[in-house]
Design a protein around this motif. Sequence first.
Motif, mmCIF file in Angstrom:
data_model
loop_
_atom_site.group_PDB
_atom_site.id
_atom_site.type_symbol
_atom_site.label_atom_id
_atom_site.label_comp_id
_atom_site.label_asym_id
_atom_site.label_seq_id
_atom_site.Cartn_x
_atom_site.Cartn_y
_atom_site.Cartn_z
ATOM 1 N N ASP A 70 32.414 -20.560 4.032
ATOM 2 C CA ASP A 70 32.171 -19.960 2.723
ATOM 3 C C ASP A 70 31.022 -20.634 1.993
ATOM 4 N N LEU A 71 30.901 -21.970 2.137
ATOM 5 C CA LEU A 71 29.841 -22.727 1.485
ATOM 6 C C LEU A 71 29.230 -23.669 2.507
ATOM 7 N N LEU A 114 30.614 -16.195 -9.394
ATOM 8 C CA LEU A 114 29.645 -15.770 -8.385
ATOM 9 C C LEU A 114 29.276 -14.312 -8.603
ATOM 10 N N THR A 131 29.562 -7.710 -5.479
ATOM 11 C CA THR A 131 29.744 -8.416 -4.203
ATOM 12 C C THR A 131 30.488 -7.538 -3.203
ATOM 13 N N TRP A 166 33.465 -21.327 -7.026
ATOM 14 C CA TRP A 166 33.108 -19.920 -6.815
ATOM 15 C C TRP A 166 33.461 -19.465 -5.409
ATOM 16 N N THR A 167 33.091 -20.253 -4.421
ATOM 17 C CA THR A 167 33.310 -19.818 -3.042
ATOM 18 C C THR A 167 34.795 -19.807 -2.697
ATOM 19 N N ARG A 168 35.547 -20.749 -3.211
ATOM 20 C CA ARG A 168 37.001 -20.737 -2.987
ATOM 21 C C ARG A 168 37.612 -19.504 -3.627
ATOM 22 N N SER A 171 36.501 -16.317 -1.739
ATOM 23 C CA SER A 171 37.171 -16.255 -0.445
ATOM 24 C C SER A 171 38.626 -15.832 -0.609
ATOM 25 N N THR A 187 28.712 -15.777 2.228
ATOM 26 C CA THR A 187 28.434 -17.151 2.633
ATOM 27 C C THR A 187 27.377 -17.706 1.689
ATOM 28 N N VAL A 188 27.694 -18.815 1.029
ATOM 29 C CA VAL A 188 26.759 -19.450 0.104
ATOM 30 C C VAL A 188 26.056 -20.588 0.836
#
Length: 195
Positions: A70-71, A114, A131, A166-168, A171, A187-188
């Motif tokens: 994810d990151l 995000l 997104t 953000w990515t958590r 996801s 994917t960041v």
Amino acid sequence: ALAHVLDVEPDGQWVRFNKLGVPQQRLSSAIAGRISDSMIEAFRPLPDAAEYVRRDAQIRLDERVGASSDLILVAGRSGVGKSVACYNLAKDHRVVGGLVVGISERLVADCETLEEAVSAYAPGLAEPNLTRALLEIVPSTDVLVWVEDINRAPSPVDLLRKLLTWTRSASKEEKDRSARKAGRAITVLCPIWSE
């Protein structure tokens, strides 16, 4: 039936805009592609493509993105080619039909989510969840969000924490809605200094 396609479907709205001049409200694959291409060029670290050299780190980065993280933090000293590796990856990602969204450190600092940061690059669209719309456009690959350059921000550690949150969150939201189809995800990608 044709009116419905032109009024409701994203690619139909794109045709409507190009032929009739009616503003587009939904994200079409054509607009997403143009946004991706312009962002990649806006974030290009070196003016001359001949200066780009593929290194071992590039190969490892390519493999890491394929592993559906994810990151991804691309760490190294200043000047070792982190941004060039991200640029090469973004260009390659577009060649295979992927989408790329570039986000500056200022946008990360100013936005709460995000989704808000990504939406800043498509003003005027009435897309309720940009997104998700991006994920629907790509056939079977991730949407790559390239964050550049948090190292120059007043508080890069705070921005890293925000990116992780953000990515958590993104996801978890995608998993909860079972929206990950055929491995598609956000994917960041973020180059950072190792010092």
